[in-house]
Design a protein around this motif. Structure first.
Motif, short mmCIF file in Angstrom:
data_model
loop_
_atom_site.label_atom_id
_atom_site.label_comp_id
_atom_site.label_asym_id
_atom_site.label_seq_id
_atom_site.Cartn_x
_atom_site.Cartn_y
_atom_site.Cartn_z
N ILE A 231 0.87 -1.17 0.00
CA ILE A 231 0.00 0.00 0.00
C ILE A 231 0.91 1.22 0.00
O ILE A 231 1.78 1.36 0.86
N VAL A 232 0.74 2.10 -1.01
CA VAL A 232 1.59 3.29 -1.06
C VAL A 232 0.83 4.53 -0.59
O VAL A 232 1.43 5.56 -0.30
N GLU A 233 -0.51 4.44 -0.58
CA GLU A 233 -1.28 5.54 -0.02
C GLU A 233 -2.64 5.02 0.42
O GLU A 233 -3.22 4.14 -0.21
N ILE A 234 -3.14 5.58 1.51
CA ILE A 234 -4.48 5.20 1.97
C ILE A 234 -5.09 6.42 2.65
O ILE A 234 -4.39 7.16 3.36
N ASP A 243 -6.59 15.52 -3.59
CA ASP A 243 -5.24 15.93 -3.20
C ASP A 243 -4.38 14.70 -2.90
O ASP A 243 -4.01 14.45 -1.75
N PRO A 244 -4.06 13.93 -3.95
CA PRO A 244 -3.27 12.72 -3.73
C PRO A 244 -1.88 13.09 -3.21
O PRO A 244 -1.28 14.06 -3.67
N LEU A 304 3.62 6.51 6.07
CA LEU A 304 3.53 7.36 7.26
C LEU A 304 2.43 8.41 7.10
O LEU A 304 2.04 8.73 5.97
N PRO A 305 1.97 8.97 8.22
CA PRO A 305 0.89 9.96 8.14
C PRO A 305 1.29 11.20 7.34
O PRO A 305 2.42 11.69 7.47
N LEU A 310 -2.29 8.25 4.98
CA LEU A 310 -0.93 7.74 5.03
C LEU A 310 -0.38 7.68 3.61
O LEU A 310 -1.11 7.34 2.69
N ALA A 311 0.91 8.00 3.44
CA ALA A 311 1.53 7.86 2.14
C ALA A 311 2.98 7.44 2.32
O ALA A 311 3.62 7.81 3.30
N ALA A 312 3.47 6.65 1.33
CA ALA A 312 4.86 6.20 1.39
C ALA A 312 5.64 6.92 0.30
O ALA A 312 5.80 6.41 -0.81
N CYS A 313 6.11 8.11 0.60
CA CYS A 313 6.84 8.90 -0.39
C CYS A 313 7.74 9.90 0.32
O CYS A 313 7.31 10.59 1.24
N HIS A 314 8.98 9.97 -0.12
CA HIS A 314 9.95 10.86 0.53
C HIS A 314 9.62 12.34 0.38
O HIS A 314 10.18 13.16 1.10
N LEU A 315 8.75 12.67 -0.57
CA LEU A 315 8.38 14.09 -0.72
C LEU A 315 7.83 14.66 0.58
O LEU A 315 7.87 15.87 0.78
#
Ligand SMILES: Nc1ncnc2c1ncn2[C@@H]1O[C@H](COP(=O)(O)OP(=O)(O)O)[C@@H](O)[C@H]1O
Ligand SMILES: Nc1ncnc2c1ncn2[C@@H]1O[C@H](COP(=O)(O)OP(=O)(O)O)[C@@H](O)[C@H]1O
Ligand code: SF4
Ligand SMILES: [Mg+2]
Ligand SMILES: [Mg+2]
Lengths: 323, 328
Positions: A231-234, A243-244, A304-305, A310-315
């Motif tokens: 899961i990369v975003e939820i 607003d992805p 992470l929140p 939650l999203a998994a992205c270094h941005l």
């Protein structure tokens, strides 16, 4: 809460070694909630569904994690830790599934009524005929169709019959794998509005898997986006769309031309998903990502929140550091 | 659009002789009295539920089988059969790219064969030129691949390159993106748009994805139960559908921007299904499902009403009869 999935791993095992198709997947489902799961083909959606239902067959193997079901009455159970026999008492009554090929899963030589009766009798329903009529009516099928054979029904009607069958024993959780992919838009709309109405009336929860993110925005309360097994975003459906937070979610969203808004040139997502056998060490989306930077290729972002989800992205590393 | 259409179906009908579930002989009225004209440098989308006759119409246009009645015209001339010249002008792209590729042979072999078949030069540079046209670069690398070594989107682009090898003036795409992953569908749509703009191809784009029809096409045609019920400029057909069936299609399409409950149809959960083409309903074939049906809808097929923007529909709601018009 009805479902609490924790760190789920599923491997496909072959002579060449194991390939992880579902990787450390965790999410929770509230009672009465519809969670949509979206992502390109091969990202692990069906494998996840089969793992939750404990329907995996070799070469697939559940290699880690927990699947806690919190029934209305009674103690929580970890579906991942139960024997097949123990699961038999939970299937249909607590959890039910509508599979991708459900339309073709009906026995071609048995009338609908017989197939419903099989399930209902096995679970102690005495008046199977009455219950079958009630169930068919719920999905907009005239009860006199119960005498039909599958080949006498349209694809859309068979698919609705399968949804009715899943609801036979009043389950608390229904998982659905692409239940509308093989039907056309008008039938899809009917099925989706029936799912929404029945959820409101009967109060079950749904995990709804599809490759069509545009459809989930109207259907789901929350959406989970999968990429290469994770899961990369939820987050809340409306927020995911408006607003992805993950560039992959944004890419998926922008892969659907608008029905009403002005048409601009869109370009989808370049490239293809990575082979699960050799995933990049960092972010699996990095090779296709227009916003990659720094050590995206080396360091894997954690889920992470950010914002409300939650999203998994270094941005988002920096804004998180400031919180 | 006053120029002669490159390819046209004029009042075509296709009936299939078939057997029903219990073996009785039946006639399937797959396409009836349909007219569709394809113009150079334009894309026409053909939309409708499955079973509405879209594939049959495309196959009639491609001379896969003969019409039951009506005519297929190539540049204004009646076509009598699928000869070499016709195949050199009209190419079909299928939903499944494997359908037009030899899966045991490399991409270059597939393309070279199509080039030779139509007596075009078939050197490496010609193969590479084709691959460049469909954005498969580096061309030399893709030329060496086998179809199964490609992703679905790449494979469909090879199938399109193969169709382009014969240098057609018309491309008929029968749901060319429906089997592809969403992320790469736009890629193929953008390629089709470029072939229209740069090569002046006339294109037919069959789909049931209304949003993609709007994205790609200049004109939209709507089929219901074997009949054409509406046509016109894409934006007007999709934003202001005239026929209730078109409205049903548009309202049923996923739309993340839609305000909840804003449709005339979402309230009605029993929208029914399209009728049998063996025994279609009289009058307007949509009347059993139409929330606006009146008496005449049940008995008589509605005449065509034309609108100032070039659109038209066959629906009684838009027919003003002489007796309805007050005399001055
Ligand atoms: N029978 C199988 N053997 C080996 N690998 C498989 C098998 N089925 C699926 N996989 C792998 O698991 C991944 C996820 O598949 P799946 O869950 O079907 O994805 P989705 O439903 O999202 O399309 C695929 O990328 C594929 O590599
Ligand atoms: N070769 C055939 N024999 C008999 N019936 C056919 C044949 N081909 C198509 N049909 C019928 O014609 C109708 C239109 O089909 P088709 O053109 O494939 O629709 P669509 O492409 O819009 O889904 C359907 O009822 C289909 O079953
Ligand atoms: S972590 Fe980096 S590469 Fe991955 S999605 Fe975010 S910006 Fe792109
Ligand atoms: Mg799947
Ligand atoms: Mg078709």
């Amino acid at each position: 809460m009805i479902l609490d999935v924790k760190g789920l791993d599923v491997d496909y095992v072959s002579a060449k070694g194991a390939v992880r198709a579902v990787n450390d997947v965790s999410f929770q489902l509230r009672r009465g909630e519809i969670l949509g799961v979206a992502g390109e083909s091969g990202c692990g959606k069906s494998t996840l569904i089969m793992a939750i239902m404990r329907l995996l067959r070799p070469p697939a193997a559940l290699t880690g994690g927990e699947v806690w079901l919190h029934p209305r009455d009674g103690e929580p159970v970890d579906l991942a830790a139960r024997t097949d026999r123990e699961l038999r008492t939970l299937r249909w009554r607590r959890i039910a599934v509508v599979l991708q090929s459900a339309m073709d899963a009906l026995n071609p030589v048995a009338r609908l009524s017989a197939q419903f009766a099989d399930v209902l009798k096995a679970h102690g329903y005495r008046d199977a005929g009455k219950r079958t009529a009630e169930l068919l009516e719920m999905v907009g099928i005239s009860p006199d169709r119960a005498r039909s054979y599958p080949h006498e029904m349209s694809g859309g009607m068979r698919q609705r019959a399968m949804i009715a069958l899943a609801l036979a024993c009043d389950p608390e959780l229904v998982v659905m794998d692409e239940p509308t992919t093989a039907v056309d838009v008008v039938m899809q709309r009917q099925i989706l509005s029936q799912i929404l109405q029945l959820r409101d009336r009967l109060g079950f929860s749904v995990v709804f898997v599809t490759h069509d993110l545009s459809l989930l925005v109207e259907l789901a309360d929350r959406i989970a986006v999968m990429y290469a097994g994770r899961i990369v975003e939820i987050g809340e459906a409306a927020g995911i769309y408006a607003d992805p937070k993950h560039p992959y979610t944004k890419g998926l969203r922008d892969s659907f031309p608008p029905l009403r808004a002005p048409v601009t040139k869109l370009s989808g997502i370049p490239g293809t998903p990575p082979a699960l056998r050799d995933l990049p060490p960092g972010c699996a989306f990095e090779p296709r990502c227009a916003r990659r930077f720094g050590d995206c290729a080396e360091r894997r972002p954690e889920l992470l929140p950010v914002g409300g989800g939650l999203a998994a992205c270094h941005l988002h590393d920096r804004e998180r550091a400031h919180v | 659009m006053s120029d002669i259409p490159i390819l046209a179906a004029e009042d075509v009908t296709k009936h299939f002789e078939s057997r029903d579930g219990v073996g009785r002989h039946v006639t399937v009225r797959a396409v009836e009295n349909v007219t569709l004209r394809l113009h150079r440098g334009r894309i026409a989308a053909l939309v409708g539920e499955s079973g509405s006759g879209k594939t049959t119409l495309a196959r009639l246009l491609a001379q896969f089988y003969p019409v039951t009645s009506g005519r297929i015209l190539l540049r204004g001339e009646p076509v009598t059969g699928p000869d070499r010249r016709f195949a050199g002008e009209v190419q079909l792209v299928f939903q499944d790219p494997f359908a037009s590729l030899n899966s045991l042979r490399r991409v270059e072999h597939n393309l070279r064969r199509a080039l030779k078949l139509h007596a075009h030069p078939a050197g490496d540079e010609h193969v590479r030129e084709l691959l460049g046209k469909v954005n498969l670069t580096p061309e030399a690398e893709f030329a060496r691949k086998l179809p199964h070594e490609l992703s679905g989107g790449q494979r469909q682009r090879v199938a399109i390159a193969r169709a382009l090898a014969v240098r057609p003036s018309v491309l008929l795409g029968d749901e060319p993106i429906s089997m592809l992953d969403v992320s790469i569908r736009l890629d193929v749509l953008n390629l089709l748009a470029r072939l229209r703009d740069e090569e002046g191809l006339a294109l037919l784009y069959i789909t049931h994805d209304i949003a993609s029809a709007r994205y790609l096409s200049d004109d939209v045609f709507v089929m219901y139960a074997g009949q054409m019920v509406e046509g016109g400029p894409a934006e007007s057909v999709i934003q202001e559908p005239k026929h209730p069936y078109t409205r049903l299609l548009v309202d049923s399409s996923p739309d993340p921007e839609r305000a909840a409950g804003s449709s005339a149809f979402t309230a009605a959960e029993k929208l029914g299904e399209p009728p049998s083409l063996v025994d279609p309903p009289p009058g307007c074939r949509f009347h059993p499902r139409c929330p606006f049906a009146r008496d005449e809808c049940r008995t008589e097929f509605p005449p065509r009403t034309e609108f100032p923007d070039g659109g038209w529909t066959n629906c009684w709601l838009h027919v003003t009869r002489p007796e309805d018009t007050p005399t001055p």
